[in-house]
Motif scaffolding. Structure first.
Motif, mmCIF file in Angstrom:
data_model
loop_
_atom_site.group_PDB
_atom_site.id
_atom_site.type_symbol
_atom_site.label_atom_id
_atom_site.label_comp_id
_atom_site.label_asym_id
_atom_site.label_seq_id
_atom_site.Cartn_x
_atom_site.Cartn_y
_atom_site.Cartn_z
ATOM 1 N N LEU A 1 30.399 60.632 52.024
ATOM 2 C CA LEU A 1 30.467 59.178 52.139
ATOM 3 C C LEU A 1 29.115 58.550 51.837
ATOM 4 C CD1 LEU A 1 32.028 56.603 52.952
ATOM 5 C CD2 LEU A 1 31.327 57.059 55.324
ATOM 6 N N ALA A 2 28.051 59.129 52.372
ATOM 7 C CA ALA A 2 26.719 58.583 52.135
ATOM 8 C C ALA A 2 26.333 58.685 50.667
ATOM 9 C CB ALA A 2 25.694 59.310 53.001
ATOM 10 N N LYS A 3 26.611 59.834 50.055
ATOM 11 C CA LYS A 3 26.279 59.981 48.634
ATOM 12 C C LYS A 3 27.090 59.007 47.805
ATOM 13 C CE LYS A 3 25.843 61.573 44.363
ATOM 14 N NZ LYS A 3 26.574 61.162 43.148
ATOM 15 N N MET A 4 28.375 58.904 48.059
ATOM 16 C CA MET A 4 29.250 58.019 47.303
ATOM 17 C C MET A 4 28.774 56.573 47.385
ATOM 18 S SD MET A 4 33.247 57.043 48.098
ATOM 19 C CE MET A 4 32.750 55.882 49.383
ATOM 20 N N GLN A 5 28.521 56.097 48.598
ATOM 21 C CA GLN A 5 28.229 54.677 48.780
ATOM 22 C C GLN A 5 26.820 54.305 48.324
ATOM 23 O OE1 GLN A 5 30.412 52.574 49.291
ATOM 24 N NE2 GLN A 5 29.378 50.687 49.900
ATOM 25 N N THR B 1 33.339 62.834 45.603
ATOM 26 C CA THR B 1 32.921 62.478 46.957
ATOM 27 C C THR B 1 33.963 61.577 47.619
ATOM 28 O OG1 THR B 1 31.529 60.743 45.983
ATOM 29 C CG2 THR B 1 30.447 62.795 46.612
ATOM 30 N N ALA B 2 34.583 60.684 46.843
ATOM 31 C CA ALA B 2 35.630 59.821 47.399
ATOM 32 C C ALA B 2 36.826 60.640 47.868
ATOM 33 C CB ALA B 2 36.066 58.789 46.363
ATOM 34 N N LEU B 3 37.174 61.685 47.121
ATOM 35 C CA LEU B 3 38.315 62.514 47.521
ATOM 36 C C LEU B 3 38.010 63.330 48.778
ATOM 37 C CD1 LEU B 3 39.756 63.830 44.136
ATOM 38 C CD2 LEU B 3 40.494 61.880 45.511
ATOM 39 N N ILE B 4 36.765 63.718 48.961
ATOM 40 C CA ILE B 4 36.385 64.412 50.202
ATOM 41 C C ILE B 4 36.567 63.475 51.391
ATOM 42 C CG2 ILE B 4 34.454 65.436 51.454
ATOM 43 C CD1 ILE B 4 33.393 66.421 48.718
ATOM 44 N N VAL B 5 36.130 62.228 51.210
ATOM 45 C CA VAL B 5 36.297 61.231 52.270
ATOM 46 C C VAL B 5 37.777 60.922 52.480
ATOM 47 C CG1 VAL B 5 35.767 58.869 52.989
ATOM 48 C CG2 VAL B 5 34.019 60.249 51.832
ATOM 49 N N GLY B 6 38.513 60.772 51.374
ATOM 50 C CA GLY B 6 39.934 60.468 51.477
ATOM 51 C C GLY B 6 40.717 61.553 52.188
ATOM 52 N N ARG B 7 40.361 62.777 51.947
ATOM 53 C CA ARG B 7 41.015 63.900 52.636
ATOM 54 C C ARG B 7 40.777 63.837 54.144
ATOM 55 N NH1 ARG B 7 38.916 69.421 50.464
ATOM 56 N NH2 ARG B 7 37.058 68.677 51.548
ATOM 57 N N ALA B 8 39.539 63.455 54.528
ATOM 58 C CA ALA B 8 39.237 63.335 55.952
ATOM 59 C C ALA B 8 39.983 62.161 56.583
ATOM 60 C CB ALA B 8 37.729 63.181 56.143
ATOM 61 N N LEU B 9 40.189 61.104 55.809
ATOM 62 C CA LEU B 9 40.870 59.922 56.332
ATOM 63 C C LEU B 9 42.375 60.152 56.527
ATOM 64 C CD1 LEU B 9 39.240 57.021 54.265
ATOM 65 C CD2 LEU B 9 39.231 57.231 56.758
ATOM 66 N N THR B 10 42.983 60.873 55.595
ATOM 67 C CA THR B 10 44.446 60.948 55.572
ATOM 68 C C THR B 10 44.995 62.303 56.022
ATOM 69 O OG1 THR B 10 44.530 61.744 53.277
ATOM 70 C CG2 THR B 10 44.480 59.347 53.623
ATOM 71 N N GLY B 11 44.159 63.317 55.976
ATOM 72 C CA GLY B 11 44.669 64.659 56.263
ATOM 73 C C GLY B 11 45.365 65.291 55.095
ATOM 74 N N GLU B 12 45.391 64.594 53.950
ATOM 75 C CA GLU B 12 46.042 65.101 52.748
ATOM 76 C C GLU B 12 44.998 65.330 51.665
ATOM 77 O OE1 GLU B 12 49.183 65.829 52.425
ATOM 78 O OE2 GLU B 12 49.945 64.988 54.302
ATOM 79 N N SER B 13 45.058 66.461 50.986
ATOM 80 C CA SER B 13 44.126 66.750 49.912
ATOM 81 C C SER B 13 44.679 66.277 48.576
ATOM 82 C CB SER B 13 43.820 68.249 49.837
ATOM 83 O OG SER B 13 42.949 68.515 48.744
ATOM 84 N N ALA B 14 43.862 65.496 47.852
ATOM 85 C CA ALA B 14 44.250 65.046 46.521
ATOM 86 C C ALA B 14 43.663 65.943 45.432
ATOM 87 C CB ALA B 14 43.809 63.602 46.294
ATOM 88 N N PHE B 15 42.940 66.986 45.837
ATOM 89 C CA PHE B 15 42.374 67.920 44.867
ATOM 90 C C PHE B 15 43.506 68.768 44.274
ATOM 91 C CE2 PHE B 15 38.712 67.101 47.594
ATOM 92 C CZ PHE B 15 37.714 66.855 46.644
ATOM 93 N N VAL B 16 43.381 69.065 42.993
ATOM 94 C CA VAL B 16 44.378 69.894 42.325
ATOM 95 C C VAL B 16 44.237 71.326 42.821
ATOM 96 C CG1 VAL B 16 45.144 70.790 40.093
ATOM 97 C CG2 VAL B 16 44.374 68.434 40.297
#
Length: 396
Positions: A330-334, A381-396
């Protein structure tokens, strides 16, 4: 006089983050660094950027400052995320290429050995790394694999008695042509696990070719590395890297370093922009007095102060023993996103002169693009944060 003046070491820090979170000896050590940057290194930067070469004086002047274990600073503070973060901030405020070069040693290489090495390896190598008697860099990214390197790594290591035979290629490796040792990550051809090896740059079978034609971080000699049946003894394998989970642990610490660099470059761009607007006269008065110019400068300071608050708190949590992928991501992304916006505003208030190296903003403007992408792109980095937010991984 303006109420918000630029501090000699830390730039414009209206909330006093440096004063609050660093000891007096630590601030003194970084003040000595800034004086060296101003007197010995800053005068070289425009030519270094224009010629795409890193002056030898950079290593020669920074190494003796002993900034990884500065005199008068406790060992705990010298090793802290807070101190190393502000060190990157001060370096990046002067020049992102210089910060990247130094961090290749103090952050990327030292962290790889510190977290990946056995107790014996760390005890033996860390003093050499801290004193620059052993220089090195981190070699993970490959020509065809950056964001998908975890699953796509093609560089292989094959066990042969007490040795390993490494073959493959790496790309975008900073300072690779100048350092003593390459920290090479390769996949065990038998188990599929990712391992790490310390490979002398001059080993038979190692070819290092600088990448030309860059528009950012021009003085940093990023390179392509070719490894053709390079023989490395088992003793030079980092014993505590046994799979991707261990690599991720190293990357987690590195992303905080990059977030600090993204913050420091905003401080440098703001200093350069304010200085220019005070000196530049149009319509009979300094452009600093125009409302639209002041609005842009205020937005840069807002971005910078927001970024400082984020990285300071991240480092405080890490120094308390709390490391989380989503926090550093999150810090790197923002901060990298805000850096991109800040340098664009700084370039705007300088008009066409903002494109010239002589006014200082142009280097930060171009270098923000590199910071936006390295050590984890915005999307990753956004997908790492998104995974933590939702519990779902968007990585292939």
């Amino acid at each position: 006089m303006p109420a918000l003046e630029s501090d000699a070491t830390f730039g414009i820090d209206p909330y006093g983050f440096a004063q609050t979170h660093l000891s007096a000896p630590a601030r003194d050590a970084l003040g000595a660094l800034q004086r060296t940057l101003d007197s010995e290194i800053r005068p070289l930067l425009a030519d270094a950027w224009d010629s795409a070469t890193m002056p030898a004086e950079v290593w020669e002047k920074l190494g003796p400052l002993d900034l990884m274990r500065p005199a008068g600073v406790s060992d705990a503070e010298a090793r802290s995320s807070m101190f190393s973060g502000f060190r990157n901030y001060v370096l990046a405020r002067t020049d992102v290429s210089v910060a990247t070069l130094y961090n290749a040693q103090s952050g990327l290489f030292r962290t790889t050995v510190a977290l990946g090495g056995s107790a014996e390896q760390v005890a033996r190598l860390d003093p050499l790394i801290a004193s620059f008697r052993l220089t090195g860099t981190f070699a993970l990214t490959e020509p065809d694999h950056g964001s998908d390197i975890a699953g796509g790594m093609e560089t292989t290591a094959r066990r042969d008695g007490n040795d390993w035979i490494i073959s493959g290629a790496k790309r975008w490796i900073g300072a690779a042509a100048a350092v003593d040792t390459l920290a090479i990550f390769a996949r065990d051809s038998e188990t599929g696990d990712v391992l790490a090896f310390l490979v002398p740059r001059r080993s038979p079978g190692v070819t290092v070719t600088p990448i030309e034609g860059k528009i950012a971080l021009r003085p940093v000699q990023n390179a392509a590395i070719r490894l053709d049946d390079v023989r490395v003894p088992e003793t030079d394998r980092l014993q505590n890297v046994r799979g991707w989970r261990d690599v991720a642990r190293i990357l987690r610490a590195m992303r905080s370093d990059v977030a600090w660099i993204a913050t420091g470059l905003q401080a440098g761009a703001l200093d350069a922009a304010v200085r220019y607007t005070r000196e530049r006269t149009q319509f009979g008065r300094p452009v600093a007095g125009f409302a639209l110019v002041q609005e842009k400068l205020a937005r840069i300071l807002g971005n910078l102060t927001s970024s400082l608050g984020m990285v300071v708190q991240l480092s405080a949590r890490q120094d308390a023993g709390e490391f989380a992928d989503e926090n550093s991501a999150l810090a790197k992304m923002q901060t990298a996103l805000l850096a991109r916006r800040s340098v664009a505003l700084a370039r705007e208030v300088c008009g066409g002169n903002g494109l010239l190296l002589e006014h200082g903003v142009a280097r930060f403007f171009a270098d923000a693009e590199a910071v936006y992408s390295y050590e984890g792109t915005h999307e990753i980095t956004a997908l790492i944060v998104g995974r933590a937010l939702t519990g779902e991984s968007a990585f292939v």
